[in-house]
Motif scaffolding. Sequence first.
Motif, mmCIF file in Angstrom:
data_model
loop_
_atom_site.group_PDB
_atom_site.id
_atom_site.type_symbol
_atom_site.label_atom_id
_atom_site.label_comp_id
_atom_site.label_asym_id
_atom_site.label_seq_id
_atom_site.Cartn_x
_atom_site.Cartn_y
_atom_site.Cartn_z
ATOM 1 N N HIS A 61 0.830 -1.216 0.000
ATOM 2 C CA HIS A 61 0.000 0.000 0.000
ATOM 3 C C HIS A 61 0.859 1.259 0.000
ATOM 4 O O HIS A 61 0.615 2.193 -0.773
ATOM 5 C CB HIS A 61 -0.918 0.014 1.219
ATOM 6 C CG HIS A 61 -1.911 -1.103 1.253
ATOM 7 N ND1 HIS A 61 -2.649 -1.467 0.149
ATOM 8 C CD2 HIS A 61 -2.296 -1.924 2.263
ATOM 9 C CE1 HIS A 61 -3.436 -2.485 0.477
ATOM 10 N NE2 HIS A 61 -3.247 -2.773 1.737
ATOM 11 N N SER A 88 -12.552 7.096 -7.145
ATOM 12 C CA SER A 88 -12.338 5.680 -6.862
ATOM 13 C C SER A 88 -13.664 4.927 -6.838
ATOM 14 O O SER A 88 -13.788 3.831 -7.414
ATOM 15 C CB SER A 88 -11.626 5.532 -5.511
ATOM 16 O OG SER A 88 -11.372 4.186 -5.215
ATOM 17 N N PHE A 99 -9.633 -4.146 -3.427
ATOM 18 C CA PHE A 99 -9.610 -3.755 -2.022
ATOM 19 C C PHE A 99 -8.832 -4.775 -1.203
ATOM 20 O O PHE A 99 -8.971 -5.984 -1.403
ATOM 21 C CB PHE A 99 -11.036 -3.700 -1.457
ATOM 22 C CG PHE A 99 -11.953 -2.717 -2.120
ATOM 23 C CD1 PHE A 99 -12.167 -1.467 -1.578
ATOM 24 C CD2 PHE A 99 -12.619 -3.061 -3.294
ATOM 25 C CE1 PHE A 99 -13.024 -0.557 -2.178
ATOM 26 C CE2 PHE A 99 -13.485 -2.168 -3.913
ATOM 27 C CZ PHE A 99 -13.687 -0.909 -3.351
ATOM 28 N N ASP A 100 -8.044 -4.289 -0.247
ATOM 29 C CA ASP A 100 -7.438 -5.163 0.750
ATOM 30 C C ASP A 100 -8.434 -5.305 1.897
ATOM 31 O O ASP A 100 -8.767 -4.331 2.574
ATOM 32 C CB ASP A 100 -6.133 -4.540 1.260
ATOM 33 C CG ASP A 100 -5.474 -5.355 2.377
ATOM 34 O OD1 ASP A 100 -5.895 -6.512 2.596
ATOM 35 O OD2 ASP A 100 -4.543 -4.825 3.018
ATOM 36 N N THR A 250 -19.914 -4.276 -2.421
ATOM 37 C CA THR A 250 -20.071 -3.050 -3.209
ATOM 38 C C THR A 250 -21.383 -2.981 -3.977
ATOM 39 O O THR A 250 -21.744 -1.916 -4.470
ATOM 40 C CB THR A 250 -18.926 -2.921 -4.232
ATOM 41 O OG1 THR A 250 -19.008 -4.012 -5.169
ATOM 42 C CG2 THR A 250 -17.570 -2.932 -3.544
ATOM 43 N N ALA A 279 -8.336 0.504 -4.453
ATOM 44 C CA ALA A 279 -9.389 1.291 -3.807
ATOM 45 C C ALA A 279 -9.296 1.104 -2.294
ATOM 46 O O ALA A 279 -8.917 0.037 -1.808
ATOM 47 C CB ALA A 279 -10.764 0.857 -4.314
ATOM 48 N N GLY A 280 -9.669 2.157 -1.558
ATOM 49 C CA GLY A 280 -9.532 2.133 -0.115
ATOM 50 C C GLY A 280 -10.847 2.222 0.625
ATOM 51 O O GLY A 280 -11.935 2.055 0.062
ATOM 52 N N ARG A 284 -15.030 2.225 -0.294
ATOM 53 C CA ARG A 284 -15.736 1.022 0.163
ATOM 54 C C ARG A 284 -17.000 1.383 0.940
ATOM 55 O O ARG A 284 -18.035 0.730 0.816
ATOM 56 C CB ARG A 284 -14.799 0.182 1.035
ATOM 57 C CG ARG A 284 -15.308 -1.226 1.304
ATOM 58 C CD ARG A 284 -14.176 -2.122 1.773
ATOM 59 N NE ARG A 284 -14.671 -3.469 2.042
ATOM 60 C CZ ARG A 284 -14.811 -3.981 3.261
ATOM 61 N NH1 ARG A 284 -14.507 -3.256 4.317
ATOM 62 N NH2 ARG A 284 -15.249 -5.210 3.427
#
Length: 426
Positions: A61, A88, A99-100, A250, A279-280, A284
Amino acid sequence: MSWNRLSESFWQRFAGHPTTSIMLVSRLSAPSRHALAWLQTKALTRGVATSSETTSLYDFHVEHGAKMVPFAGYSMPLSYGSVGQVASHTHVRTNVGLFDVGHMVQSNFRGPTATAFLEWLTPSSLATLTPYCSTLSVLLNEHGGIIDDTMITKHSEDAFYVVTNAGTRDKDLAWIRDKLAEWNASERAKEGPVEHEVLEDWGLVALQGPQAAQYLQALTSFDLKGLTFGKSAYVPIEGFNLHVARGGYTGEDGFEISIPPSQTVEVTRLLAKSPVQLAGLGARDSLRLEAGLCLYGNDIDESTSPVEAGLTWLIGKDRREKGDFIGAARVLKHLKEGPPRRRVGLIVEGAPARQGAQVYVPSQTESIGAVTSGIPSPTLGKNIAMAYVTSGWHKKGTQVEVDVRNKLRKAVVTPMPFIKTNYWRG
């Protein structure tokens, strides 16, 4: 000011508010309101995170310009480089983002009585679930309140893969440990005990968006068309054999991919090439709220029954008849008599409503409920919110008012999801 700029301004202004934390749906995925706030002002403005835990992708990241912030006890990416939250969000809605979600708790339950044990902990019908199918469910306390929401995947009658939220990790694991000991010491486990394994340090990433399938298909010989929403499989991806579940948090088509610790960074690099955009947490949260998905600690908690939360569909018909799950008395009472309050969607005029904003009947002074989550919707160009209101005021089209910064704003009860979902059902 354009709507996109207004929305960006909202996220920048309220990033430091501890109640704007994000869950993962999903399902992923959701933190407790008692967990560390994820968007503290200093972390946002300085790009510095203060939490002690990191996922295995922390260096990845930082390498990609992430603004790291504390979230659910972890240092997690809010956004990347110069890409704003709205941009985003839009990229995921129209293309594909990654996404993580490795902060989530991944577990395996195994044993001859695993199905019965998990049906005791949750109100879902797991015995009838076919292998490699998943269901959203909830862990309930003795009073029928939601300890956490969870995604349960059945591999076989004696093997389940379960994902729970990071912010409730300690509480969840303690509850499971206590109930597991009680179960294994009882007659209910006479056919064999249940074992619980936490997959420590495993990676979990979510590839989300209308182009997710096309991108992933180019990396595997497995025919993803047959992997419909709610199903999972072990999929070969460029030499790695990985557990892939179709779904996400999402409202778009997508995949959640579980990765062994030694392979997480390499697999993520494979999944992060153009047109995929990292994306963060900011994106989200707005994506999940547009999709009408709950965030633990905001929209559901231990005071909430699944019936109040609009999650009646996850209570199996056979489970209602037997009532043999923890917390059944209150849940069955709400099913029979109706709950005292209900979760609803709202479209709010003027300024966006934040968590805690009171909801009123027009021209009356007594509150009928409160907002639990609220944002300017990047997709709709309107202010959307979730709230709990007294039963009777929950019907579609009901006109209410919301107190936004000491000014009453008109609002209308609106069905959720706010946007059309695009899950792949074949």
